[in-house]
Design a protein around this motif. Structure first.
Motif, short mmCIF file in Angstrom:
data_model
loop_
_atom_site.label_atom_id
_atom_site.label_comp_id
_atom_site.label_asym_id
_atom_site.label_seq_id
_atom_site.Cartn_x
_atom_site.Cartn_y
_atom_site.Cartn_z
N LEU A 89 13.69 -3.65 6.12
CA LEU A 89 13.28 -4.80 6.92
C LEU A 89 11.89 -4.52 7.11
N LEU A 90 11.59 -3.12 8.02
CA LEU A 90 10.13 -2.90 8.34
C LEU A 90 9.13 -3.02 7.33
N GLY A 94 6.00 -5.33 7.01
CA GLY A 94 4.68 -4.87 6.90
C GLY A 94 3.85 -5.54 5.87
N PHE A 95 4.71 -5.80 4.68
CA PHE A 95 3.87 -6.47 3.54
C PHE A 95 3.73 -7.97 3.65
N SER A 96 4.21 -8.46 4.86
CA SER A 96 4.16 -9.78 5.07
C SER A 96 2.60 -10.29 5.44
N SER A 97 1.61 -9.32 5.61
CA SER A 97 0.28 -9.63 5.81
C SER A 97 -0.64 -8.61 5.00
N LEU A 98 -1.74 -9.33 4.74
CA LEU A 98 -2.80 -8.58 3.86
C LEU A 98 -3.26 -7.30 4.76
N ALA A 114 0.68 -2.44 9.02
CA ALA A 114 0.36 -1.01 8.41
C ALA A 114 1.38 -0.22 8.96
N ALA A 115 1.53 0.00 10.24
CA ALA A 115 2.59 0.71 10.77
C ALA A 115 3.94 0.51 10.42
N MET A 116 4.47 -0.94 10.39
CA MET A 116 5.77 -1.07 9.90
C MET A 116 5.89 -0.81 8.34
N ARG A 117 4.81 -0.91 7.62
CA ARG A 117 4.91 -0.49 6.22
C ARG A 117 5.29 1.02 6.22
N GLY A 120 8.73 1.79 7.43
CA GLY A 120 9.72 1.44 6.33
C GLY A 120 9.80 2.39 5.15
N ALA A 121 8.32 2.76 4.81
CA ALA A 121 8.62 3.98 3.76
C ALA A 121 9.13 5.23 4.16
#
Length: 140
Positions: A89-90, A94-98, A114-117, A120-121
């Motif tokens: 989900l994170l 994170g990918f929901s924005s450029l 970027a932090a959420m991405r 998540g990774a």
């Protein structure tokens, strides 16, 4: 025999999430390009978000099911399922924005994408290694 109930529940969640992300790609396709990405960064972002979930979920679910068949429903397994779901989900958020997908305009609160991405990774990596470690311990 232990039935992989936790794996089934996580799989159901992930397939719904995959469907939502797939609809996001399809909705963008209505505006074009109808095939490929063209120069559309928003299309690329959606395709990558959808594809990343697909490439990580299948193998994780397979290993998780094997682990669950070996050890049953344990708190460790429940934690792996929950962490994987939160991580995915994170990553998708994170990918929901450029800012999260392409590092564009990382000012102020946009750094959060970027932090959420990244979280998540990292969460995906930790759960994958945890599942592999669980199999190793179960087989030892």
């Amino acid at each position: 025999m232990n039935l992989p109930i936790y794996t089934a529940a996580l799989g159901a969640f992930l397939i719904v999430m995959q469907a939502v992300l797939m609809v996001g790609v399809g909705a963008r396709r209505l505006k074009g390009p109808f095939i490929g990405l063209g120069d559309d960064k928003n299309m690329e972002r959606r395709v990558r978000r959808h594809g990343n979930l697909a490439e990580n979920s299948g193998l994780f679910l397979a290993v998780l099911a094997l682990l669950e068949l070996l050890v049953g429903q344990t708190p460790f397994l429940a934690a792996l399922c929950l962490l994987f779901a939160v991580a995915r989900l994170l990553h998708a958020a994170g990918f929901s924005s450029l800012a999260g997908s392409h590092g564009e305009d990382l000012s102020g609160a946009r750094k959060g994408f970027a932090a959420m991405r990244a979280l998540g990774a990292f969460g995906t990596l930790i759960t994958a290694l945890g599942a592999a470690g669980g199999i190793a311990v179960a087989l030892a």
